[in-house]
Design a protein around this motif. Structure first.
Motif, mmCIF file in Angstrom:
data_model
loop_
_atom_site.group_PDB
_atom_site.id
_atom_site.type_symbol
_atom_site.label_atom_id
_atom_site.label_comp_id
_atom_site.label_asym_id
_atom_site.label_seq_id
_atom_site.Cartn_x
_atom_site.Cartn_y
_atom_site.Cartn_z
ATOM 1 N N GLN A 1 0.543 8.167 2.522
ATOM 2 C CA GLN A 1 0.940 9.556 2.340
ATOM 3 C C GLN A 1 1.814 10.008 3.513
ATOM 4 O O GLN A 1 1.791 9.401 4.587
ATOM 5 C CB GLN A 1 -0.291 10.457 2.224
ATOM 6 N N GLU B 1 5.876 10.160 1.433
ATOM 7 C CA GLU B 1 5.056 9.157 0.759
ATOM 8 C C GLU B 1 5.833 7.852 0.732
ATOM 9 O O GLU B 1 7.012 7.835 0.356
ATOM 10 C CB GLU B 1 4.713 9.608 -0.662
ATOM 11 N N SER B 2 5.186 6.769 1.133
ATOM 12 C CA SER B 2 5.899 5.500 1.313
ATOM 13 C C SER B 2 5.090 4.338 0.744
ATOM 14 O O SER B 2 3.869 4.284 0.904
ATOM 15 C CB SER B 2 6.146 5.246 2.801
ATOM 16 N N ILE B 3 5.815 3.423 0.111
ATOM 17 C CA ILE B 3 5.212 2.179 -0.358
ATOM 18 C C ILE B 3 5.669 1.087 0.604
ATOM 19 O O ILE B 3 6.873 0.837 0.758
ATOM 20 C CB ILE B 3 5.635 1.855 -1.803
ATOM 21 N N LYS C 1 0.843 -1.195 0.000
ATOM 22 C CA LYS C 1 0.000 0.000 0.000
ATOM 23 C C LYS C 1 0.876 1.243 0.000
ATOM 24 O O LYS C 1 1.957 1.244 0.583
ATOM 25 C CB LYS C 1 -0.883 -0.016 1.253
ATOM 26 N N THR C 2 0.393 2.298 -0.647
ATOM 27 C CA THR C 2 1.063 3.593 -0.611
ATOM 28 C C THR C 2 0.432 4.426 0.505
ATOM 29 O O THR C 2 -0.781 4.601 0.548
ATOM 30 C CB THR C 2 0.923 4.325 -1.956
#
Length: 186
Positions: free
Chosen positions: A31, A97-99, A28-29
Motif C-alpha cells: 500500500q 500502491e505498488s506491485i 506482493k502488493t
C-alpha cells in the motif's frame, strides 16, 4: 511473470533461471506509504517494480532526503547492505500502491553460480546500475538545478504527477521554492 519477460529481452532464460524466478521470488502488493526496508536494518532483498512507485530516502537534521525514485521496470535494493553487509543507511518506501517482485540477494548469487545466463544478466544489470549511479553523481556535482530538473523530466517524465514536490526537491538537492521557480520557467 513480467520480470521473466524483461530478462528474456536481454538474456537467454535457461530452465534453472525460470525455476528460480517461479519458486524463489515473491510478488506482493504494498500500500502507499509502506516501508519495504528501514534504515539501520539488514535487508538483503533485491526488488523489481512491476507496477507503482517507490523511493529511497534517509533522515538528516529532522528532514527526509529522497535519493532515488523507482517506477515500473526498475530494480532496486539496499546496496550498502547487499554488498557490504552493513545496516542500511536508507529507507525504501512506496509512494503509491505498488506491485513488487523480490528475492533474497544471497539466493540470487547462488543462482548466478550455477547458471551462466543468469550470471551474464546479473553483470548486465550491475553495469546499468553503475552507469545510473555515475550519472546521478555527475548531476549532483556538475549540473545546475534547472539542468537536473530537465534531466529528471527526460528520464522519468511522469514523476512530477506521481511524487510530492517536496520529495522531488530533496532528490534534486534544491529547495521547494527553487523547484517551483524552475517549473514556472519551463
Amino acid at each position: 511473470m513480467k520480470l521473466l519477460e524483461k530478462i528474456s529481452k536481454y538474456s537467454i532464460i535457461d530452465e534453472v533461471t525460470e525455476d528460480f524466478f517461479r519458486n524463489e521470488t515473491q510478488t506482493k502488493t504494498f500500500q502507499k506509504g509502506e516501508l519495504l526496508s528501514q534504515q539501520n536494518t539488514y535487508n538483503r532483498n533485491v526488488y523489481y517494480m512491476e507496477k507503482g512507485l517507490a523511493r529511497t530516502f534517509y533522515f538528516e537534521k529532522g528532514k527526509d532526503i529522497t535519493t532515488n525514485f523507482y517506477s515500473e521496470e526498475k530494480s532496486f535494493a539496499n546496496i550498502d547492505t547487499v554488498f557490504n553487509n552493513v545496516p542500511s543507511y536508507y529507507n525504501i518506501e512506496t509512494l503509491e500502491e505498488s506491485i513488487v517482485t523480490f528475492c533474497d540477494y544471497k539466493k540470487l548469487e547462488e543462482l548466478c553460480s550455477i547458471s551462466l545466463p543468469s550470471a551474464n544478466f546479473s553483470r548486465f544489470l550491475l553495469g546499468n546500475l553503475m552507469t545510473q549511479m555515475t550519472k546521478r553523481i555527475n548531476s549532483l556535482q556538475h549540473m545546475t538545478a534547472k539542468e537536473k530538473y530537465i534531466q529528471l523530466l527526460e528520464e522519468n517524465p511522469n514523476i512530477i504527477l506521481r511524487a510530492p514536490l517536496g520529495m522531488i526537491a530533496t532528490y534534486l538537492g534544491i529547495s521547494q521554492e527553487t523547484l517551483s521557480r524552475i517549473r514556472s520557467e519551463i
